[in-house]
Scaffold this motif. Structure first.
Motif, PDB file in Angstrom:
ATOM      1  N   GLN A 101       0.842  -1.198   0.000  1.00 53.84           N
ATOM      2  CA  GLN A 101       0.000   0.000   0.000  1.00 53.84           C
ATOM      3  C   GLN A 101       0.877   1.247   0.000  1.00 53.84           C
ATOM      4  N   SER A 135       0.730   4.081  -2.745  1.00 47.35           N
ATOM      5  CA  SER A 135       0.416   5.451  -2.319  1.00 47.35           C
ATOM      6  C   SER A 135       1.483   6.438  -2.784  1.00 47.35           C
ATOM      7  N   PHE A 177      -0.767   6.287   2.527  1.00 46.84           N
ATOM      8  CA  PHE A 177      -1.171   4.881   2.455  1.00 46.84           C
ATOM      9  C   PHE A 177      -2.539   4.686   3.111  1.00 46.84           C
ATOM     10  N   VAL A 183      -5.020   4.986   0.417  1.00 47.08           N
ATOM     11  CA  VAL A 183      -5.103   3.741  -0.356  1.00 47.08           C
ATOM     12  C   VAL A 183      -5.951   2.725   0.403  1.00 47.08           C
ATOM     13  N   GLN A 184      -5.782   2.653   1.713  1.00 46.83           N
ATOM     14  CA  GLN A 184      -6.605   1.747   2.520  1.00 46.83           C
ATOM     15  C   GLN A 184      -8.088   2.089   2.368  1.00 46.83           C
ATOM     16  N   GLU A 205      -9.317   0.881  -0.956  1.00 45.91           N
ATOM     17  CA  GLU A 205      -9.473  -0.572  -0.999  1.00 45.91           C
ATOM     18  C   GLU A 205     -10.673  -1.052  -0.194  1.00 45.91           C
TER      19      GLU A 205
END
Length: 113
Positions: A10, A14, A21, A24-25, A28
């Motif tokens: 991640q 990112s 990041f 990005v989490q 997702e």
């Protein structure tokens, strides 16, 4: 799933996108929406056509037939607690020889009736 399959963290994703990041989490998990330009960036970093993200979208290579059974097997594996645990444990094996032997063992066990 594509990020994990390609061994991209991640943090790496990112950095390539210029976001944290944590962002990005959120992408997702589906907490935050992904805009079209960001989706294009993700596709480029992952090395996949953007059409991958669209169920009925055109394929980058019209003659190529994706192996849907293989994709379904991977999705089924990662949808189980055992599959995720196996994947996490396997990714922590640093010695490439041990990893190859592990794959050989799993392949041999899967071939047994």
């Amino acid at each position: 799933m594509q990020r994990r399959l390609r061994g991209i963290s991640q943090a790496t994703l990112s950095e390539g996108l210029g976001v944290s990041f944590q962002q990005v989490q959120k992408y997702e998990k589906g907490t935050n929406r992904v805009g079209s330009s960001r989706l294009q960036g993700i596709a480029i970093i992952l090395g996949i056509p953007i059409s991958f993200f669209f169920e009925d979208g055109p394929r980058a290579v019209p003659d190529a037939q994706p192996d849907m059974n293989a994709d379904n097997d991977i999705v089924a594996l990662f949808n189980t607690a055992e599959g995720l645990a196996l994947s996490r444990a396997f990714s922590r094996i640093e010695d490439p020889n041990v990893r190859r032997k592990f794959v050989g063992l799993a392949t041999a066990l899967a071939a047994k009736p």
